[in-house]
Design a protein around this motif. Structure first.
Motif, PDB file in Angstrom:
ATOM      1  N   LEU A  24     148.939  -6.299  90.534  1.00 49.55           N
ATOM      2  CA  LEU A  24     149.278  -6.585  89.143  1.00 49.55           C
ATOM      3  C   LEU A  24     147.954  -6.766  88.412  1.00 49.55           C
ATOM      4  O   LEU A  24     147.048  -7.355  88.948  1.00 49.55           O
ATOM      5  N   ASN A  25     147.884  -6.301  87.204  1.00 48.58           N
ATOM      6  CA  ASN A  25     146.760  -6.744  86.390  1.00 48.58           C
ATOM      7  C   ASN A  25     147.358  -7.492  85.210  1.00 48.58           C
ATOM      8  O   ASN A  25     148.577  -7.574  85.080  1.00 48.58           O
ATOM      9  N   GLY A  26     146.549  -8.029  84.368  1.00 56.18           N
ATOM     10  CA  GLY A  26     147.049  -8.828  83.255  1.00 56.18           C
ATOM     11  C   GLY A  26     148.086  -8.114  82.415  1.00 56.18           C
ATOM     12  O   GLY A  26     149.090  -8.694  82.005  1.00 56.18           O
ATOM     13  N   THR A  27     147.858  -6.829  82.167  1.00 59.21           N
ATOM     14  CA  THR A  27     148.766  -6.060  81.316  1.00 59.21           C
ATOM     15  C   THR A  27     150.156  -5.993  81.924  1.00 59.21           C
ATOM     16  O   THR A  27     151.163  -6.152  81.237  1.00 59.21           O
ATOM     17  N   LYS A  28     150.200  -5.753  83.250  1.00 59.14           N
ATOM     18  CA  LYS A  28     151.508  -5.645  83.909  1.00 59.14           C
ATOM     19  C   LYS A  28     152.242  -6.981  83.888  1.00 59.14           C
ATOM     20  O   LYS A  28     153.447  -7.026  83.709  1.00 59.14           O
ATOM     21  N   ILE A  29     151.489  -8.064  84.078  1.00 59.84           N
ATOM     22  CA  ILE A  29     152.118  -9.391  84.041  1.00 59.84           C
ATOM     23  C   ILE A  29     152.743  -9.629  82.670  1.00 59.84           C
ATOM     24  O   ILE A  29     153.892 -10.050  82.569  1.00 59.84           O
ATOM     25  N   GLU A  30     152.000  -9.326  81.607  1.00 55.94           N
ATOM     26  CA  GLU A  30     152.523  -9.504  80.248  1.00 55.94           C
ATOM     27  C   GLU A  30     153.785  -8.666  80.039  1.00 55.94           C
ATOM     28  O   GLU A  30     154.766  -9.125  79.476  1.00 55.94           O
ATOM     29  N   SER A  31     153.722  -7.435  80.520  1.00 48.59           N
ATOM     30  CA  SER A  31     154.840  -6.519  80.328  1.00 48.59           C
ATOM     31  C   SER A  31     156.083  -7.013  81.080  1.00 48.59           C
ATOM     32  O   SER A  31     157.193  -6.992  80.544  1.00 48.59           O
ATOM     33  N   ILE A  32     155.892  -7.476  82.322  1.00 47.39           N
ATOM     34  CA  ILE A  32     157.036  -7.957  83.102  1.00 47.39           C
ATOM     35  C   ILE A  32     157.597  -9.240  82.493  1.00 47.39           C
ATOM     36  O   ILE A  32     158.807  -9.433  82.416  1.00 47.39           O
ATOM     37  N   LYS A  33     156.707 -10.103  82.041  1.00 44.87           N
ATOM     38  CA  LYS A  33     157.125 -11.348  81.399  1.00 44.87           C
ATOM     39  C   LYS A  33     158.022 -11.043  80.193  1.00 44.87           C
ATOM     40  O   LYS A  33     159.072 -11.652  80.012  1.00 44.87           O
ATOM     41  N   ASP A  34     157.609 -10.077  79.379  1.00 46.28           N
ATOM     42  CA  ASP A  34     158.416  -9.676  78.214  1.00 46.28           C
ATOM     43  C   ASP A  34     159.765  -9.113  78.652  1.00 46.28           C
ATOM     44  O   ASP A  34     160.790  -9.373  78.037  1.00 46.28           O
TER      45      ASP A  34
END
Ligand SMILES: [Zn+2]
Length: 233
Positions: A24-34
């Protein structure tokens, strides 16, 4: 959703990231969180758990009937680039929901009971109708955290995730739920719901219903999304 009210979601992200070596990188975490937030809000406003009173078994049935749990998993997999068949994900989604209900049945029942009271004027409180909405939200939230923990467990050193619709996968799911502090996750899901309510996300979603999967406008009467076919009820 933020990291202070979604501690367990972030702990799950962290374990998965450590196990997979920064998969995971930060972008993927943000996307999954959304994605989790969108699906949880949809489960609330679509009344995924609305007519299920009382009884955890009925609640499970309601969730399984909607496509929300496994559609959430399909979306998370797409973000992460994990190729697992939709059938296997349906199997995993049902097994995770079943185990969550089994391990936290009494809490779920307590929420359902509070929702029942909203129909009885003497006991009815402003909060009860909210509790009613919260059920669907909480279960999607819990299903998301447990799924991330499940991914951490099924990661193989060659970079793949190995799970399917077998009894072995079922056993892994059972153990994952056992070790996931589901009661804590449910409490946290309740707080996350409160946050979504307080910042107006729930009211906005009630005003304009959207498919959590593709974002198309939908109505409460629709059984399927006319754009992507997601089963809504
Ligand atoms: Zn759709």
């Amino acid at each position: 959703m933020n990291s202070s009210t979604n501690r367990m979601l972030f702990v799950a992200f962290k374990s998965l990231n450590e196990t997979t070596g920064d998969f995971l990188n930060g972008t993927k975490i943000e996307s999954i969180k959304d994605t989790v937030n969108t699906f949880a809000i949809s489960a609330a406003v679509l009344g995924a758990a609305a007519d299920v009173i009382p009884g955890a078994g009925g609640l499970l049935a309601a969730l399984a009937q909607t496509g929300l749990v496994w559609a959430l998993y399909v979306k998370i997999n797409k973000t992460l680039g994990i190729a697992i068949s939709e059938n296997a994900l349906k199997f995993v989604g049902t097994a995770i929901a079943t185990n969550i209900i089994t391990s936290a049945g009494y809490m779920i029942l307590a929420y359902a009971a509070a929702a029942v009271m909203s129909f009885i004027p003497v006991f009815g409180q402003a909060g009860s109708a909210v509790t009613h909405l919260a059920l669907g939200y909480i279960l999607i939230y819990a299903a998301a955290v447990v799924y991330l923990n499940f991914l951490t467990r099924t990661y193989k050193a060659n970079g793949s995730f190995t799970f399917d619709d077998s009894d072995k996968t079922k056993d892994i799911i059972r153990d994952t739920v056992k070790d996931s502090n589901v009661k804590g996750i449910i409490k946290e899901g309740k707080n996350a719901f409160k946050e979504a309510k307080d910042n107006g996300d729930i009211a906005r979603a009630q005003k304009e219903l959207k498919c959590p999967n593709c974002g198309a406008k939908i109505t409460k009467e629709q059984a399927f999304c006319s754009e992507c076919g997601l089963k809504l009820k």
